[in-house]
Design an enzyme around this catalytic site. Structure first.
Site, PDB file in Angstrom:
ATOM      1  N   GLU A  57      -3.355  13.418  -2.510  1.00  0.00           N
ATOM      2  CA  GLU A  57      -2.111  14.160  -2.324  1.00  0.00           C
ATOM      3  C   GLU A  57      -1.301  13.493  -1.223  1.00  0.00           C
ATOM      4  O   GLU A  57      -1.838  12.744  -0.411  1.00  0.00           O
ATOM      5  CB  GLU A  57      -2.365  15.640  -2.016  1.00  0.00           C
ATOM      6  N   GLU A  61       0.822  -1.210   0.000  1.00  0.00           N
ATOM      7  CA  GLU A  61       0.000   0.000   0.000  1.00  0.00           C
ATOM      8  C   GLU A  61       0.861   1.268   0.000  1.00  0.00           C
ATOM      9  O   GLU A  61       0.536   2.239  -0.677  1.00  0.00           O
ATOM     10  CB  GLU A  61      -0.959  -0.003   1.193  1.00  0.00           C
TER      11      GLU A  61
END
Length: 139
Positions: free
Chosen positions: A107, A53
């Site tokens: 972001e 991840e």
């Protein structure tokens, strides 16, 4: 009805006193800042999930995952798919690599602990940061 939690992991990366957070694109934490992480894939260990991840969301190649906490995230809306058992790892990443938001991340940025207290973050993120800061201050 009691549901069996889904497995998930997240990765904490620290550089120069700043922690890497991503702003989430998708539920259950859409638009919140959190550590890179997500659901386990079949056959993955929690460590493998955290490393994968981290890479998928930021491009950072993590290594040496160290489990620091396991958190049960109960569904706020009663939806069983929102019930997770989250393994949180402290992860080392090469200092020369740049984190770039990708995949589920809108972001990515590096934040000081005092900045994190002002951001919209899940309570589990705030608790982990506080624990890490106390641990660092204790030596």
């Amino acid at each position: 009805m009691q549901t069996r939690p889904r497995l998930a992991s997240s990765a904490i990366v620290e550089r120069d006193g700043r922690f890497l957070l991503v702003r989430r694109r998708n539920p259950p934490a859409a638009d919140l800042y959190a550590f890179p992480g997500g659901r386990a894939e079949p056959g993955e260990t929690p460590e493998e999930t955290a490393i994968r991840e981290l890479f998928e969301e930021t491009g950072l190649l993590g290594r040496e995952p160290q489990l620091i906490e396991t958190v049960e995230l109960l569904p706020e809306d009663g939806a069983p798919e929102s019930h997770f058992l989250l393994s949180v790892f402290l992860v080392v990443a090469p200092p020369e690599t740049i984190a770039i938001a990708n995949d589920d991340a809108l972001e990515a940025g590096w934040f000081l602990p005092e900045q994190i207290t002002e951001l919209p973050v899940p309570e589990s993120v705030r608790a982990c940061i506080e624990r890490l800061v106390r641990r660092r201050e204790a030596g």
